[in-house]
Scaffold this active site. Structure first.
Site, PDB file in Angstrom:
ATOM      1  N   GLY A 184      10.810  14.832  -4.169  1.00 32.78           N
ATOM      2  CA  GLY A 184       9.663  15.133  -5.004  1.00 32.78           C
ATOM      3  C   GLY A 184       9.455  14.140  -6.133  1.00 32.78           C
ATOM      4  N   SER A 227       0.824  -1.211   0.000  1.00 31.77           N
ATOM      5  CA  SER A 227       0.000   0.000   0.000  1.00 31.77           C
ATOM      6  C   SER A 227       0.857   1.260   0.000  1.00 31.77           C
ATOM      7  CB  SER A 227      -0.937  -0.004   1.204  1.00 31.77           C
ATOM      8  OG  SER A 227      -0.173  -0.019   2.398  1.00 31.77           O
ATOM      9  N   GLY A 228       1.858   1.296  -0.900  1.00 28.99           N
ATOM     10  CA  GLY A 228       2.639   2.518  -1.119  1.00 28.99           C
ATOM     11  C   GLY A 228       2.037   3.269  -2.294  1.00 28.99           C
ATOM     12  N   ARG A 280      23.710  10.155  -8.543  1.00 26.12           N
ATOM     13  CA  ARG A 280      24.008   9.619  -7.210  1.00 26.12           C
ATOM     14  C   ARG A 280      25.168   8.647  -7.127  1.00 26.12           C
ATOM     15  NH1 ARG A 280      17.984   8.709  -5.169  1.00 26.12           N
ATOM     16  NH2 ARG A 280      17.665  10.935  -5.041  1.00 26.12           N
ATOM     17  N   HIS A 302      22.221   6.292  -1.421  1.00 25.38           N
ATOM     18  CA  HIS A 302      21.991   7.742  -1.410  1.00 25.38           C
ATOM     19  C   HIS A 302      23.213   8.372  -0.761  1.00 25.38           C
ATOM     20  CE1 HIS A 302      20.272  11.669  -0.824  1.00 25.38           C
ATOM     21  NE2 HIS A 302      19.173  11.306  -1.482  1.00 25.38           N
ATOM     22  N   THR A 312       7.310   5.133   0.412  1.00 25.90           N
ATOM     23  CA  THR A 312       6.599   6.299  -0.129  1.00 25.90           C
ATOM     24  C   THR A 312       6.426   7.392   0.928  1.00 25.90           C
ATOM     25  OG1 THR A 312       5.398   4.870  -1.640  1.00 25.90           O
ATOM     26  CG2 THR A 312       4.458   7.046  -1.245  1.00 25.90           C
ATOM     27  N   ARG A 337      19.270   4.971 -10.897  1.00 26.25           N
ATOM     28  CA  ARG A 337      18.039   5.771 -10.997  1.00 26.25           C
ATOM     29  C   ARG A 337      18.325   7.258 -10.808  1.00 26.25           C
ATOM     30  NH1 ARG A 337      14.085   7.855  -7.193  1.00 26.25           N
ATOM     31  NH2 ARG A 337      15.407   7.077  -5.518  1.00 26.25           N
ATOM     32  N   LEU A 380       8.704   7.788  -7.794  1.00 21.66           N
ATOM     33  CA  LEU A 380       7.276   7.978  -7.513  1.00 21.66           C
ATOM     34  C   LEU A 380       6.511   8.065  -8.834  1.00 21.66           C
ATOM     35  CD1 LEU A 380       7.607  10.533  -4.583  1.00 21.66           C
ATOM     36  CD2 LEU A 380       6.768   8.182  -4.416  1.00 21.66           C
ATOM     37  N   ALA A 392       9.389   9.757   1.348  1.00 18.02           N
ATOM     38  CA  ALA A 392       9.980  10.461   0.202  1.00 18.02           C
ATOM     39  C   ALA A 392      10.023  11.949   0.493  1.00 18.02           C
ATOM     40  CB  ALA A 392       9.176  10.179  -1.061  1.00 18.02           C
ATOM     41  N   HIS A 449      19.516   2.972  -0.578  1.00 20.43           N
ATOM     42  CA  HIS A 449      18.333   3.819  -0.705  1.00 20.43           C
ATOM     43  C   HIS A 449      17.298   3.251  -1.670  1.00 20.43           C
ATOM     44  CE1 HIS A 449      16.111   7.567  -0.819  1.00 20.43           C
ATOM     45  NE2 HIS A 449      16.282   7.675  -2.133  1.00 20.43           N
ATOM     46  N   GLU A 493      17.500  18.363  -8.833  1.00 19.48           N
ATOM     47  CA  GLU A 493      18.223  17.308  -8.096  1.00 19.48           C
ATOM     48  C   GLU A 493      19.277  16.710  -9.025  1.00 19.48           C
ATOM     49  OE1 GLU A 493      15.215  15.618  -4.716  1.00 19.48           O
ATOM     50  OE2 GLU A 493      14.959  14.776  -6.703  1.00 19.48           O
TER      51      GLU A 493
HETATM   52  P1  FAD Z   1       6.559   1.305  -0.766  1.00 22.41           P
HETATM   53  O1  FAD Z   1       6.111   2.695  -0.629  1.00 22.41           O
HETATM   54  O2  FAD Z   1       7.817   0.917  -0.084  1.00 22.41           O
HETATM   55  O3  FAD Z   1       5.374   0.387  -0.227  1.00 22.41           O
HETATM   56  C1  FAD Z   1       5.536  -1.004  -0.092  1.00 22.41           C
HETATM   57  C2  FAD Z   1       4.292  -1.589   0.524  1.00 22.41           C
HETATM   58  O4  FAD Z   1       4.369  -3.013   0.470  1.00 22.41           O
HETATM   59  C3  FAD Z   1       4.072  -1.248   1.982  1.00 22.41           C
HETATM   60  O5  FAD Z   1       2.703  -1.021   2.173  1.00 22.41           O
HETATM   61  C4  FAD Z   1       4.482  -2.523   2.723  1.00 22.41           C
HETATM   62  O6  FAD Z   1       3.808  -2.718   3.941  1.00 22.41           O
HETATM   63  C5  FAD Z   1       4.034  -3.557   1.729  1.00 22.41           C
HETATM   64  N1  FAD Z   1       4.692  -4.866   1.847  1.00 22.41           N
HETATM   65  C6  FAD Z   1       5.993  -5.177   1.717  1.00 22.41           C
HETATM   66  N2  FAD Z   1       6.178  -6.496   1.880  1.00 22.41           N
HETATM   67  C7  FAD Z   1       4.966  -7.023   2.110  1.00 22.41           C
HETATM   68  C8  FAD Z   1       4.495  -8.333   2.373  1.00 22.41           C
HETATM   69  N3  FAD Z   1       5.313  -9.399   2.425  1.00 22.41           N
HETATM   70  N4  FAD Z   1       3.174  -8.522   2.590  1.00 22.41           N
HETATM   71  C9  FAD Z   1       2.307  -7.461   2.559  1.00 22.41           C
HETATM   72  N5  FAD Z   1       2.700  -6.212   2.309  1.00 22.41           N
HETATM   73  C10 FAD Z   1       4.011  -5.992   2.088  1.00 22.41           C
HETATM   74  N6  FAD Z   1      11.466   8.634  -4.856  1.00 22.41           N
HETATM   75  C11 FAD Z   1      11.110   9.712  -5.583  1.00 22.41           C
HETATM   76  O7  FAD Z   1      10.682   9.583  -6.726  1.00 22.41           O
HETATM   77  N7  FAD Z   1      11.207  10.956  -5.021  1.00 22.41           N
HETATM   78  C12 FAD Z   1      11.660  11.166  -3.760  1.00 22.41           C
HETATM   79  O8  FAD Z   1      11.708  12.291  -3.296  1.00 22.41           O
HETATM   80  C13 FAD Z   1      12.048  10.043  -2.995  1.00 22.41           C
HETATM   81  N8  FAD Z   1      12.531  10.196  -1.741  1.00 22.41           N
HETATM   82  C14 FAD Z   1      12.765   9.087  -0.989  1.00 22.41           C
HETATM   83  C15 FAD Z   1      13.151   9.237   0.346  1.00 22.41           C
HETATM   84  C16 FAD Z   1      13.320   8.133   1.157  1.00 22.41           C
HETATM   85  C17 FAD Z   1      13.719   8.302   2.604  1.00 22.41           C
HETATM   86  C18 FAD Z   1      13.122   6.844   0.624  1.00 22.41           C
HETATM   87  C19 FAD Z   1      13.287   5.635   1.482  1.00 22.41           C
HETATM   88  C20 FAD Z   1      12.776   6.676  -0.715  1.00 22.41           C
HETATM   89  C21 FAD Z   1      12.608   7.797  -1.531  1.00 22.41           C
HETATM   90  N9  FAD Z   1      12.244   7.665  -2.862  1.00 22.41           N
HETATM   91  C22 FAD Z   1      11.911   8.778  -3.593  1.00 22.41           C
HETATM   92  C23 FAD Z   1      11.978   6.354  -3.440  1.00 22.41           C
HETATM   93  C24 FAD Z   1      10.462   6.129  -3.423  1.00 22.41           C
HETATM   94  O9  FAD Z   1       9.934   6.694  -2.257  1.00 22.41           O
HETATM   95  C25 FAD Z   1      10.114   4.670  -3.468  1.00 22.41           C
HETATM   96  O10 FAD Z   1      10.809   4.042  -4.502  1.00 22.41           O
HETATM   97  C26 FAD Z   1       8.629   4.497  -3.719  1.00 22.41           C
HETATM   98  O11 FAD Z   1       7.906   5.219  -2.761  1.00 22.41           O
HETATM   99  C27 FAD Z   1       8.252   3.031  -3.664  1.00 22.41           C
HETATM  100  O12 FAD Z   1       6.860   2.930  -3.642  1.00 22.41           O
HETATM  101  P2  FAD Z   1       6.202   1.494  -3.644  1.00 22.41           P
HETATM  102  O13 FAD Z   1       4.736   1.716  -3.631  1.00 22.41           O
HETATM  103  O14 FAD Z   1       6.786   0.680  -4.726  1.00 22.41           O
HETATM  104  O15 FAD Z   1       6.697   0.827  -2.267  1.00 22.41           O
HETATM  105  C1  SIN Z   2      15.882  12.830  -2.071  1.00 21.79           C
HETATM  106  O1  SIN Z   2      15.044  13.653  -1.682  1.00 21.79           O
HETATM  107  O2  SIN Z   2      17.089  13.040  -2.090  1.00 21.79           O
HETATM  108  C2  SIN Z   2      15.398  11.517  -2.564  1.00 21.79           C
HETATM  109  C3  SIN Z   2      14.937  11.639  -3.941  1.00 21.79           C
HETATM  110  C4  SIN Z   2      14.818  10.299  -4.580  1.00 21.79           C
HETATM  111  O3  SIN Z   2      15.226   9.287  -4.010  1.00 21.79           O
HETATM  112  O4  SIN Z   2      14.333  10.257  -5.701  1.00 21.79           O
END
Ligand code: FAD
Ligand code: SIN
Length: 547
Positions: free
Chosen positions: A57, A21-22, A293, A247, A51, A389, A395, A54, A354, A125
């Protein structure tokens, strides 16, 4: 999965089962038609995952002099020859529409206050030649998650299962022996420790990345690579897992758990310094602190090694107080908790893992090589990011591919459910008596990965890591078959699979490219190829064809 049956309590049936649920899972759930029944699974609370954290942006092209072509060019350049051009073009092309969709969901992005023109504020960035990062101050992920979750909760056709952990996918062979179909998943309900079967016409993995396999990471605990490990065990192709992104700038403080200091801080003028105040990035790349990066992280790693440092400094204190506090309220507040006032002094930073650039191989429709199984978001390898990346493209990718799944399943909506065979024999006996063994193994594996499979690699260290992980793998399979399943055990098993896949991929690539740097193969081959791992192919596979 021989052992599961006695713990199986219920079977639930949906049109579509979304695991995660990201940004990826939630955006898909929100867009699906209301006549479809949806099961949405989350390992902990609904908001928890990368998510939510993040900061920087989400990239999108708005107006000249920027252009879609330039966004494509920057992404491909950062990706060091391994991006799939058709995917990069399609994602960049849809970026403005995706921002519009997010605005329609109620996401409040930061606007320009200069001249009150009401336009979205765009920042810069690493790797981006133009300001094209749309953001909500420095907490973009939280603001996006809050809006998506509030929408998801309003939809009657979505059943939410928080604190439920996917264990393994259930597949069935089809008439054509080379084709498998995914029909469901075993899910552990952490609240009562029961295992249920969730059946669906379509299953979507949106479980995020695998960065917890390293000791220091910017990611939350959910990123244990569950989706990639499950898909691998089910027979999916897993690509380019050697490209784990570090990162460059996470807060160095023993209580900070690698809190991220956003790249946008450098985008707004932040400088990288040695403790004596000297800048160093210009020695490594003409783009300086805004190089992609992989380059910045390796430069910091190198400077730390040369000077025997535990960290370098990131300094934005030369900017006005009010600007810093308004532009980076989250980072300002967090650093203050550790007695660092970023308006007055520099921030000690170190690289930490990261982002997982590789993952389950998908096509432009987010299909995996198993029928009716999709993968979206960080769990997937779509070819957008290549060997490294570019910031803020992730996102965007999550939402782009949720839209693709939506379109794709329309075509197959009237397919029948297939029965799930319950031909498992249960040997489940007792809960693991020594939880401490799990915690200990977890730490050992993450330390091993940090020390042996880090930013700079060598064949010798990779081979040593491979041998050690193979011992862990034997032990975990035995432990998994004898003990009652718990979330910790599931995650440990998955981490071991992920470690093995990363090491195998790293050993298979006989060159240095993007995020993968091997001292024994310092050059980059002329022809760029993906590393593809599939469990049918044995460990020492020679998938990488040397030129
Ligand atoms: P996630 O948001 O990680 O969600 C995963 C989901 O899967 C969660 O709900 C979790 O509970 C669930 N899950 C996992 N395993 C299981 C399981 N076995 N059973 C049931 N549920 C499970 N990207 C950008 O584009 N811009 C940014 O500014 C940025 N900043 C970032 C800053 C940080 C600190 C981090 C960590 C990442 C950042 N990223 C950024 C990367 C980006 O946030 C992620 O790549 C993106 O949010 C991933 O989304 P997702 O929905 O794939 O996974
Ligand atoms: C950051 O804000 O530096 C993270 C951005 C990203 O991972 O895309």
């Amino acid at each position: 999965m021989q052992k599961i049956l006695k713990q199986v309590e219920k079977t639930r049936v949906f049109d579509i089962l979304i695991i995660g649920s990201g940004a990826a899972g939630n955006s898909l759930a929100l867009q699906l038609p209301s006549d479809m029944s949806i099961g949405l699974i989350s390992k902990t609370e609904l908001h928890e995952g990368s998510t939510y954290y993040a900061q920087g942006g989400i990239s999108a092209v708005f107006s000249k002099p920027d252009s879609i072509e330039l966004h494509v060019e920057d992404t491909m350049k950062a990706g060091a020859g391994l991006c799939r051009a058709n995917i990069v073009k399609a994602v960049a092309n849809d970026s403005k529409e995706i921002i519009k969709w997010l605005l329609d969901q109620g996401v409040k992005f930061t606007k320009n206050n200069v001249g009150a023109n009401n336009k979205l504020h765009l920042t810069k960035e690493g790797g981006h030649t133009h300001p094209r990062i749309v953001h909500a101050d420095d907490k973009t992920g939280k603001v996006i998650q809050d809006s998506l979750i509030s929408g998801v909760k309003k939809k009657n056709n979505i059943e939410l299962y928080t604190h439920h952990v996917a264990i393994d996918l259930i597949t069935k062979d089809q008439k054509d022996k080379n084709v498998k179909r995914c029909v469901g998943c075993y899910i552990l309900n952490k609240k009562n420790n029961h295992i249920d079967i969730f059946k669906a016409k379509f299953i979507v993995l949106a479980t995020g990345g695998a960065n917890k396999v390293y000791l220091y990471t910017s990611n939350p605990d959910t990123s244990s690579g569950d989706g990639i490990a499950m898909a691998y065990r089910a027979g999916c192709n897993i690509s380019n897992m050697e490209f784990m992104q570090f990162h460059p700038t996470c807060l160095y403080h023993h209580r900070a758990k690698s809190f991220l200091i956003s790249e946008s801080l450098r985008g707004e003028g932040g400088k990288l310094l040695l403790p004596n105040g000297e800048q160093f990035m210009h020695k490594y790349d003409s783009r300086g602190v805004l190089a992609p990066r992989d380059i910045v992280a390796r430069a910091i790693d190198n400077e730390m090694k040369i000077h025997g440092l535990e960290y370098v400094l990131l300094d934005i204190s030369h900017k006005k107080n009010l600007f810093i506090k308004e532009r980076f309220p989250n980072i300002y507040k967090k650093c203050l908790e550790f007695n660092i006032d970023i308006t007055k002094s520099a921030i000690p930073v170190v690289p930490a893992t990261h982002y997982t650039c590789g993952g389950i191989d998908i096509d432009i429709n987010a299909r995996t090589n198993i029928k009716n199984l999709y993968a979206i978001g960080e769990v997937a390898h779509s070819g957008l990011h290549g060997a490294n990346r570019m910031a803020s493209n992730s996102l965007l990718e999550c939402i782009f591919f949720s839209r693709k799944v939506l379109k794709d399943i329309e075509r197959f909506k009237n397919e029948d459910f297939e029965d799930v065979h319950k031909d498992f024999v249960d040997n489940t006996t007792k809960s693991i008596s020594e939880e401490v063994i799990i915690k200990h193994s977890w730490k050992e594996i993450r330390t091993l990965m940090w020390n042996y499979v880090g930013i700079v690699r060598t064949n010798e260290r990779l081979l040593k890591a491979k041998n050690r992980i193979s011992i862990y793998k034997k032990e975990i399979e035995e432990c998994f078959s004898k003990n009652k399943i718990s979330c910790d055990l599931i995650e440990l098993r998955n981490l071991i699979y992920i470690a093995e896949i990363i090491i195998t991929s790293a050993l298979t690539r006989k060159e240095s490219r993007g995020l993968h740097y091997n001292v024994d193969f310092p050059y980059t081959n002329k022809i760029a190829e993906d590393t593809v791992i599939n469990k049918k192919i044995k460990n020492d596979l020679k998938l990488y064809r040397e030129k």
